[in-house]
Design a protein around this motif. Structure first.
Motif, PDB file in Angstrom:
ATOM      1  N   PRO A   1      -9.597 -13.766  29.406  1.00 47.65           N
ATOM      2  CA  PRO A   1     -10.806 -14.109  29.207  1.00 47.65           C
ATOM      3  C   PRO A   1     -11.258 -13.809  27.739  1.00 47.65           C
ATOM      4  O   PRO A   1     -11.308 -12.561  27.458  1.00 47.65           O
ATOM      5  N   ALA A   2     -11.915 -14.722  27.259  1.00 53.37           N
ATOM      6  CA  ALA A   2     -12.611 -14.508  25.900  1.00 53.37           C
ATOM      7  C   ALA A   2     -13.786 -15.482  25.619  1.00 53.37           C
ATOM      8  O   ALA A   2     -14.166 -16.600  26.317  1.00 53.37           O
ATOM      9  N   LEU A   3     -14.748 -15.119  24.857  1.00 54.52           N
ATOM     10  CA  LEU A   3     -15.776 -15.880  24.418  1.00 54.52           C
ATOM     11  C   LEU A   3     -15.825 -16.209  22.909  1.00 54.52           C
ATOM     12  O   LEU A   3     -15.253 -15.488  22.070  1.00 54.52           O
TER      13      LEU A   3
ATOM     14  N   THR B   1     -20.370  -6.438  34.424  1.00 48.89           N
ATOM     15  CA  THR B   1     -19.127  -7.443  34.781  1.00 48.89           C
ATOM     16  C   THR B   1     -18.547  -8.510  33.642  1.00 48.89           C
ATOM     17  O   THR B   1     -19.703  -8.962  32.942  1.00 48.89           O
ATOM     18  N   TRP B   2     -17.701  -9.069  34.035  1.00 50.20           N
ATOM     19  CA  TRP B   2     -17.347  -9.997  32.850  1.00 50.20           C
ATOM     20  C   TRP B   2     -18.340 -11.320  33.148  1.00 50.20           C
ATOM     21  O   TRP B   2     -18.708 -11.848  32.208  1.00 50.20           O
ATOM     22  N   GLU B   3     -18.733 -11.586  34.192  1.00 55.89           N
ATOM     23  CA  GLU B   3     -19.488 -12.697  34.451  1.00 55.89           C
ATOM     24  C   GLU B   3     -20.939 -12.273  34.054  1.00 55.89           C
ATOM     25  O   GLU B   3     -21.609 -13.412  33.436  1.00 55.89           O
TER      26      GLU B   3
ATOM     27  N   VAL C   1     -21.338 -10.689  30.898  1.00 52.42           N
ATOM     28  CA  VAL C   1     -20.920 -10.710  29.604  1.00 52.42           C
ATOM     29  C   VAL C   1     -20.968 -12.346  29.567  1.00 52.42           C
ATOM     30  O   VAL C   1     -21.672 -12.536  28.260  1.00 52.42           O
ATOM     31  N   VAL C   2     -20.586 -13.053  30.178  1.00 55.69           N
ATOM     32  CA  VAL C   2     -20.555 -14.518  29.957  1.00 55.69           C
ATOM     33  C   VAL C   2     -21.876 -14.988  29.847  1.00 55.69           C
ATOM     34  O   VAL C   2     -22.462 -15.864  29.102  1.00 55.69           O
ATOM     35  N   VAL C   3     -22.775 -14.662  30.942  1.00 54.96           N
ATOM     36  CA  VAL C   3     -24.027 -15.088  30.818  1.00 54.96           C
ATOM     37  C   VAL C   3     -24.837 -14.538  29.772  1.00 54.96           C
ATOM     38  O   VAL C   3     -25.711 -15.425  29.123  1.00 54.96           O
ATOM     39  N   LEU C   4     -24.868 -13.283  29.291  1.00 54.28           N
ATOM     40  CA  LEU C   4     -25.459 -12.920  28.229  1.00 54.28           C
ATOM     41  C   LEU C   4     -24.996 -13.722  27.013  1.00 54.28           C
ATOM     42  O   LEU C   4     -25.886 -14.170  26.035  1.00 54.28           O
ATOM     43  N   ALA C   5     -23.818 -13.932  26.694  1.00 53.45           N
ATOM     44  CA  ALA C   5     -23.162 -14.579  25.434  1.00 53.45           C
ATOM     45  C   ALA C   5     -23.755 -16.105  25.662  1.00 53.45           C
ATOM     46  O   ALA C   5     -24.046 -16.760  24.540  1.00 53.45           O
ATOM     47  N   SER C   6     -23.775 -16.516  26.851  1.00 54.72           N
ATOM     48  CA  SER C   6     -24.128 -17.949  26.995  1.00 54.72           C
ATOM     49  C   SER C   6     -25.743 -18.421  26.434  1.00 54.72           C
ATOM     50  O   SER C   6     -25.886 -19.498  26.320  1.00 54.72           O
ATOM     51  N   ALA C   7     -26.603 -17.495  25.980  1.00 62.80           N
ATOM     52  CA  ALA C   7     -27.631 -17.603  25.612  1.00 62.80           C
ATOM     53  C   ALA C   7     -27.548 -17.720  24.132  1.00 62.80           C
ATOM     54  O   ALA C   7     -28.680 -18.263  23.458  1.00 62.80           O
TER      55      ALA C   7
END
Length: 115
Positions: free
Chosen positions: A26-28, A3-5, A7-13
């Motif tokens: 939504p973007a990172l 899910t997008w959520e 994706v956000v968790v993975l990228a937040s590392a």
């Protein structure tokens, strides 16, 4: 299915990642530069920055998660069906995309964390 959520968790590392928007989706971003965004176009998918060589290799692999459209022809990004990709493979792709866009001082932060 990722899910997008997730994706956000993975990228937040990764250092200096911020959740934002790009083209009203939504973007990172890292240091203000987009490295992934969720498309709302008919095909959906996640746009992930990559090198053109990597894009060609992913498309040639025939793996189900990866595709492109005419709009992205010649652009250093790949489209990813989130429902078809494994989380660990996406995490690697996000880190690679982050490295492409992150300034060198921010990339050094990542290197320091890994050691």
């Amino acid at each position: 299915m990722v899910t997008w959520e997730q994706v956000v968790v993975l990228a937040s590392a990764l250092p200096c990642v911020e959740e934002s928007t790009s083209y009203n989706t939504p973007a990172l971003k890292v240091s203000g530069k987009t490295f992934a965004r969720l498309r709302t176009e008919a095909e959906g998918a996640l746009v992930v920055m990559c090198g053109l060589d990597e894009k060609e290799a992913l498309l040639a692999s025939g793996e189900a998660p990866f595709f492109t459209t005419d709009h992205y022809h010649g652009h250093g990004s790949i489209l990813v069906h989130l429902e078809l990709i494994e989380e660990d493979q996406l995490a690697e792709m996000l880190e690679d995309a982050w490295r492409i866009k992150a300034p060198s001082k921010v990339r050094k932060l990542r290197a320091a964390v890994k050691h």
